[in-house]
Design a protein around this motif. Structure first.
Motif, short mmCIF file in Angstrom:
data_model
loop_
_atom_site.label_atom_id
_atom_site.label_comp_id
_atom_site.label_asym_id
_atom_site.label_seq_id
_atom_site.Cartn_x
_atom_site.Cartn_y
_atom_site.Cartn_z
N UNK A 1 41.58 89.82 57.53
CA UNK A 1 41.00 90.44 58.72
C UNK A 1 41.08 89.46 59.92
N UNK A 2 41.14 89.99 61.16
CA UNK A 2 41.00 91.38 61.56
C UNK A 2 42.22 92.22 61.18
N UNK A 3 41.94 93.44 60.72
CA UNK A 3 42.98 94.32 60.22
C UNK A 3 43.59 95.08 61.40
N UNK A 4 44.73 94.59 61.84
CA UNK A 4 45.41 95.16 63.01
C UNK A 4 46.89 95.01 62.81
N UNK A 5 47.65 95.85 63.49
CA UNK A 5 49.10 95.75 63.40
C UNK A 5 49.70 96.51 64.58
N UNK A 6 50.79 96.01 65.16
CA UNK A 6 51.43 96.70 66.28
C UNK A 6 52.43 97.72 65.79
N UNK A 7 52.92 98.53 66.70
CA UNK A 7 54.08 99.35 66.38
C UNK A 7 55.31 98.45 66.23
N UNK B 1 42.38 89.90 69.71
CA UNK B 1 41.96 89.78 68.31
C UNK B 1 40.46 89.50 68.21
N UNK B 2 40.00 88.60 69.04
CA UNK B 2 38.58 88.25 69.01
C UNK B 2 37.71 89.43 69.42
N UNK B 3 38.23 90.27 70.28
CA UNK B 3 37.42 91.38 70.82
C UNK B 3 37.16 92.47 69.81
#
Length: 508
Positions: free
Chosen positions: A199-205, A147-149
Motif C-alpha cells: 500500500x498505497x494501492x494505486x496504479x495508473x493507466x 501518494x501521500x494524499x
C-alpha cells in the motif's frame, strides 16, 4: 570467519542480482496457478530456473524479514523484531560481507528498510519508500505528494500521473544507470528493491483497466472470517473499520489495483533483466523474492499485521542462472534466511558462523537425495515483538489517533506478544506466548479457519509437530558470539538430516 565444512567450487557465478518486492503474496501470478496473468515476464524467467512452490518469510514484517535475509538469521537471533528497531541488529558477517569477500562490487536501488546504509554500497540509489522518494523533477515530486494524499489507499481512481514517475520505473532507471557505471573488471552484486505492491494501492493507466475488478478471483472470506478467527484478526478488522468505515466495500478494486501493480513491476523487470543480460552476461544468478505477503482482501483485511496465516507467510521465490537446473520444486520448504548461505556457496565462500539458514545450492544444481529432502522438510517462522497479546477490546496508545487522523500504522498492537510457526507437509502448527496453540490442515483449510489443536484424533501428530517445533527453536539458538572453542557444523548448514535420522531410529 568460522565456516561450515569445506564448500566445493561453484559453477561460474560471477554476478548476483537480487530482486525483492514488498508485500507480494505467493500465488498471484499465472505461473503460480493464479487465474490472471499478472507477471508474464517473471514467470517466463522463473520457468528457466528453479521455482519453489513453498517459499516462506521468516516473519511477516518488513525490517525483521529484510534483516533475516541479510544476516541469514531469525529475528530471535538478530534481535530486530519490529520495524522501529532497525539499528539494533546482532550479527556476524552478513550478505554484503560475503559478496565483498568474493570480490563483487555492490549496487543498491530502491527501498532499503534495513540496517545497511548508502555508505555500505559501492553505488546506491534511494531511499524509495511507500509515499516518498529522492527529490526529482516537479512531476516526480507531485506524484509523491499525491501518494501521500490518498492515505495508503486504495485509490478510487486511476493514478493521475504517468508510469514514468512510478517508483518501479524510477528504480529500474537508477539500476540501469548504475550498471553502466560499474567497474566491468569486477563481478557485481545488484539488489533492486521495490516498495510495491505494498500500500498505497494505486496504479495508473493502462494498468488500472487491465484487470477488471469484477473479474478478479474471489476471496474465501470477508470480514466475517476475521471475526470468526477472533483475537488479533478481530482486533485489526475492528480498528481498520473504525478508521475507514466501509473500507471493505472496495476489496475488488483493491485486488484489481494490486494485480495491476504486479504487471507494472513485471514490465519494469523486463527492462531491468534486458540491461542485466547486456551488461553482466550469462554468468549471473537472478533471485526473485518478496519480504512477506499481503491479505489482499482475505478475512476482510488489507496489508499485514494479525497472525501468521499463509497469505502473509508464503512468498514468491525463484532462482535462475548458471548451474541452476529448471524445475518447480513442490516439496522443499525454503525461507528468506536460506538466501544468504545459498549465495555464499554459489560464490564458493564459507557460510559464516551465526548463520541459521540452509544453503539451497545443492537443490538448485540438481541434488535430490534423502539428505536434501530431510533438510527442507519443514519451515520455521517467528512473529511478535514480545510482551503480552492485547485483548480485542483494548485501545493502547498508537502512532495515530483512533478517530482516524494522524500517522497510519494500524498493525502495531497486533504484533505484541510472541508466536512461533512450524510448516511441515500439509500441517501447520502455531504456538503463542499466552500458551494457546493452533493446528491446521492447510491443504483442506488453506485460510486456517478450523483450529484442530487439541483434537483427540490428532494427539500423536500434534505431539510430533510440537517436538519438531522445539527442535527448530533449539537449532536456531544463537551461536554468537564466537569463542575459542570450535563448533562442529554440518555441510550446507543442513541440520535436518541429523534430526530425521534420530527420529527414524526412535520409531519402531
Amino acid at each position: 570467519m568460522t565456516a561450515s565444512s569445506p564448500t566445493p567450487a561453484a559453477p561460474a557465478v560471477r554476478n548476483v542480482v537480487l530482486i525483492m518486492t514488498d508485500q507480494q503474496r505467493q500465488g498471484f501470478t499465472a505461473g503460480e496457478g493464479f487465474a490472471l496473468d499478472t507477471m508474464p515476464f517473471c514467470d517466463s524467467v522463473a520457468a528457466g530456473g528453479r521455482r519453489f512452490a513453498h517459499g516462506f518469510t521468516p516473519t511477516p514484517a518488513c525490517v525483521p524479514a529484510r534483516t533475516s535475509l541479510l544476516t541469514g538469521r531469525y529475528p530471535s537471533a538478530h534481535r530486530v523484531r519490529q520495524n522501529s528497531t532497525n539499528g539494533q541488529v546482532t550479527r556476524g558477517a552478513d550478505l554484503l560481507d560475503v559478496v565483498a569477500a568474493a570480490g563483487l562490487q555492490t549496487i543498491f536501488a530502491g527501498k532499503p528498510h534495513m540496517y545497511r546504509r548508502a555508505e555500505d554500497f559501492d553505488q546506491w540509489s534511494g531511499p524509495y519508500m511507500h509515499t516518498n522518494a529522492p527529490a526529482g523533477t516537479p512531476e516526480q515530486d507531485a506524484f509523491s505528494h499525491w501518494l501521500d494524499s490518498i492515505d495508503h489507499g486504495p485509490s478510487t481512481e486511476a493514478t493521475p500521473h504517468p508510469v514514468e514517475v512510478q517508483y518501479p520505473h524510477r528504480i529500474v532507471d537508477d539500476a540501469c544507470r548504475m550498471l553502466e557505471q560499474r567497474d566491468p573488471e569486477r563481478g557485481t552484486f545488484l539488489w533492486v528493491s521495490f516498495p510495491e505492491p505494498h500500500n498505497p494501492y494505486q496504479v495508473p493507466e493502462p494498468y488500472w483497466s487491465l484487470f477488471d475488478p469484477d473479474q478478479v478471483p474471489d476471496r474465501m472470506h470477508g470480514p466475517e472470517g476475521a471475526l470468526a478467527k477472533g483475537g488479533d484478526f478481530a482486533w485489526l478488522q475492528s480498528v481498520v473499520e473504525q478508521k475507514r468505515p466501509g473500507y471493505d466495500e472496495l476489496w475488488r478494486r483493491y485486488r484489481a489495483s494490486y494485480c495491476g501493480m504486479l504487471r507494472l513491476i513485471d514490465d519494469q523487470l523486463q527492462r531491468l533483466v534486458s540491461q542485466v543480460q547486456q551488461t553482466l552476461g550469462e554468468d549471473t544468478l537472478i533471485i526473485f523474492v518478496a519480504d512477506h505477503g499481503d491479505y489482499v482482501g482475505e478475512y476482510g483485511l488489507q496489508r499485514k499485521g494479525a497472525g501468521m496465516p499463509d497469505v502473509l507467510m508464503r512468498i514468491p521465490y525463484w532462482i535462475a542462472g548458471p548451474g541452476v537446473e529448471p524445475a518447480v520444486d513442490r516439496g522443499a520448504k525454503v525461507s528468506l534466511v536460506d538466501l544468504m548461505p545459498t549465495i555464499a556457496e554459489a560464490l564458493a565462500q564459507p557460510i559464516p558462523l551465526g548463520v541459521q539458514g540452509r544453503s539451497l545450492w545443492p537443490l538448485l544444481t540438481g541434488e535430490d537425495s534423502a539428505e536434501s529432502r530431510a533438510a527442507f522438510a519443514s519451515a520455521y517462522g517467528e512473529s511478535g515483538f514480545g510482551g503480552l497479546s492485547y485483548g480485542v477490546d483494548e485501545r493502547p496508545e498508537l502512532h495515530y489517533r483512533y478517530d482516524g487522523t494522524g500517522y497510519d500504522e494500524l498493525n502495531t498492537v497486533t504484533q505484541s506478544g510472541t508466536s512461533r510457526m512450524l510448516h511441515r507437509g500439509r500441517w501447520k502448527l502455531l504456538f503463542h506466548s499466552d500458551g494457546h496453540g493452533e493446528l491446521y490442515d492447510v491443504e483442506a483449510d488453506p485460510t486456517e479457519m478450523t483450529n484442530l489443536y487439541g483434537d483427540a484424533d490428532l494427539v500423536e501428530l500434534q505431539a510430533d509437530l510440537l517436538t519438531e517445533l522445539l527442535w527448530w527453536q533449539t537449532v536456531t539458538t544463537d551461536e554468537l558470539p564466537e569463542g575459542v572453542y570450535t563448533t562442529k557444523r554440518p555441510p550446507h548448514n543442513w541440520y535436518g538430516p541429523v534430526y530425521a535420522a534420530t527420529r527414524n531410529k526412535e520409531k519402531p
